[in-house]
Design an enzyme around this catalytic site. Structure first.
Site, mmCIF file in Angstrom:
data_model
loop_
_atom_site.group_PDB
_atom_site.id
_atom_site.type_symbol
_atom_site.label_atom_id
_atom_site.label_comp_id
_atom_site.label_asym_id
_atom_site.label_seq_id
_atom_site.Cartn_x
_atom_site.Cartn_y
_atom_site.Cartn_z
ATOM 1 N N TRP A 10 19.235 12.226 27.471
ATOM 2 C CA TRP A 10 20.048 10.992 27.444
ATOM 3 C C TRP A 10 19.231 9.742 27.712
ATOM 4 C CZ3 TRP A 10 25.094 12.356 30.646
ATOM 5 C CH2 TRP A 10 25.753 13.432 30.016
ATOM 6 N N LYS A 11 18.022 9.913 28.206
ATOM 7 C CA LYS A 11 17.170 8.771 28.571
ATOM 8 C C LYS A 11 17.922 7.863 29.559
ATOM 9 C CE LYS A 11 15.019 9.303 24.104
ATOM 10 N NZ LYS A 11 14.222 8.747 23.039
ATOM 11 N N HIS A 94 7.507 13.479 28.374
ATOM 12 C CA HIS A 94 8.103 12.822 27.210
ATOM 13 C C HIS A 94 7.215 11.653 26.781
ATOM 14 C CE1 HIS A 94 10.864 10.510 24.747
ATOM 15 N NE2 HIS A 94 11.511 11.642 24.553
ATOM 16 N N GLU A 96 7.817 8.739 26.005
ATOM 17 C CA GLU A 96 8.119 7.455 26.649
ATOM 18 C C GLU A 96 7.521 7.403 28.054
ATOM 19 O OE1 GLU A 96 12.318 7.666 25.901
ATOM 20 O OE2 GLU A 96 11.902 7.460 23.759
ATOM 21 N N GLU A 166 7.053 16.795 19.762
ATOM 22 C CA GLU A 166 7.745 15.579 19.371
ATOM 23 C C GLU A 166 6.739 14.578 18.806
ATOM 24 O OE1 GLU A 166 11.694 15.141 21.502
ATOM 25 O OE2 GLU A 166 10.217 14.321 22.858
ATOM 26 N N GLY A 172 13.210 8.401 17.675
ATOM 27 C CA GLY A 172 14.054 7.220 17.654
ATOM 28 C C GLY A 172 13.818 6.319 16.458
ATOM 29 N N SER A 212 14.283 12.493 15.783
ATOM 30 C CA SER A 212 15.346 12.136 14.831
ATOM 31 C C SER A 212 16.065 13.345 14.242
ATOM 32 C CB SER A 212 14.789 11.231 13.731
ATOM 33 O OG SER A 212 14.284 10.024 14.294
ATOM 34 N N GLY A 233 17.401 13.126 21.073
ATOM 35 C CA GLY A 233 17.584 11.866 21.781
ATOM 36 C C GLY A 233 18.879 11.200 21.342
ATOM 37 N N GLY A 234 18.775 10.291 20.394
ATOM 38 C CA GLY A 234 19.920 9.479 19.966
ATOM 39 C C GLY A 234 21.180 10.277 19.678
HETATM 40 C C1 PEP Z 1 13.470 12.146 22.079
HETATM 41 O O1 PEP Z 1 13.466 11.069 22.646
HETATM 42 O O2 PEP Z 1 13.022 13.155 22.648
HETATM 43 C C2 PEP Z 1 13.966 12.194 20.725
HETATM 44 C C3 PEP Z 1 13.660 13.245 20.000
HETATM 45 O O3 PEP Z 1 14.696 11.116 20.301
HETATM 46 P P1 PEP Z 1 15.428 10.964 18.894
HETATM 47 O O4 PEP Z 1 16.190 12.245 18.653
HETATM 48 O O5 PEP Z 1 16.335 9.790 19.074
HETATM 49 O O6 PEP Z 1 14.375 10.753 17.880
#
Ligand code: PEP
Length: 249
Positions: A10-11, A94, A96, A166, A172, A212, A233-234
């Site tokens: 969820w960040k 992660h 980020e 990832e 994202g 994504s 993520g999203g």
């Molecule tokens: C993530 O932040 O681990 C991620 C995969 O984000 P998203 O699915 O939004 O690309």
């Protein structure tokens, strides 16, 4: 043990109230599925979420933790603190955290050690930047990240490690690695682990893809031999999309 997993990160989204609403909706909508379901809410929602999922098959994970047992680390959270609110799984590394909080492979190795010392499971994230892929360096980068943070571990520790590949350029951005690109990298990762440990050990490691993943592409990505699920993520912020991705298995 290798298993299929869909994990939602969820960040810094969903306050306490949003989290409670999300979890109750998720529990209602979740059908039987082969995949293990993980949600990773912010720290402030961990206690409530882990209480709410009790008796269900949803597992609550943290998005980060500190390597130290306790002490003068203002603003940080320890493994024991996570465990005291029922959390036994933690996402580490992660992109980020690496990019905005300067988390290096060396620091992540310490976090992994602490998680394992507390009998926690680590979902270890890694992946190359766009320029690495453009220059054909993606395998070298990924191999280095895994080696530096994880190859000091004894073979027995690997049952508590889940990998999440990832590619940074796909997080994202709406741009996804193609199912074949994901498969190729996952096969490379498994081979790298087999070379260091054994083919039997490598065959038991769950390797998730993140970047994504949406309901529209999940099925094809998850159908690949070496892809054991996704870190989302999203799309994990929306119960319908998240359950559709879980049901892609
Ligand atoms: C993530 O932040 O681990 C991620 C995969 O984000 P998203 O699915 O939004 O690309």
């Amino acid at each position: 043990m290798r298993k299929q997993i869909v994990a939602g990160n969820w960040k810094m989204n969903n306050d306490y109230v949003d989290s409670e609403l999300f979890v109750s909706k998720l529990l209602k909508e979740l059908k039987h599925s082969k995949a293990e379901v993980i949600i990773a809410p912010p720290f402030t929602s961990l206690l409530a979420s882990s209480n709410s999922v009790k008796g269900s098959r949803v597992i609550v994970a943290a998005q980060n933790m500190h390597f130290a047992e306790n002490g003068a680390y203002t603003g940080e959270i320890s493994a024991a603190m996570l465990q005291s609110v029922g959390v036994k799984t933690v996402i580490l590394g992660h992109s980020e955290r690496r990019a905005y909080f300067n988390e290096t492979d060396a620091l992540l190795a310490k976090k992994v050690d602490t998680a394992l010392a507390h009998n926690m499971r680590a979902i270890f994230c890694f992946g190359e930047e766009l320029e690495d892929r453009k220059s054909g360096n993606e395998e070298t980068i990924v191999e280095g990240q895994i080696k530096n943070a994880l190859f000091h571990l004894p073979a027995s520790a690997w049952e508590h490690i889940v990998l999440a590949y990832e590619p940074v350029w796909a997080i994202g951005t709406g741009e996804t690695a193609s199912p074949q690109q994901a498969q190729d990298m996952h096969a490379f990762i498994r081979q790298t682990i087999a070379n260091q440990y054994s083919a039997d050990l490598a065959a038991e490691v769950s390797i998730l893809y993140g970047g994504s993943v949406k309901p529209a592409n999940a099925k094809e990505i998850f159908s690949k031999t070496d892809v054991d699920g996704g870190l989302i993520g999203g799309a994990a912020l929306d119960v319908e999309q998240f359950t559709a991705i879980i049901n892609a298995f």
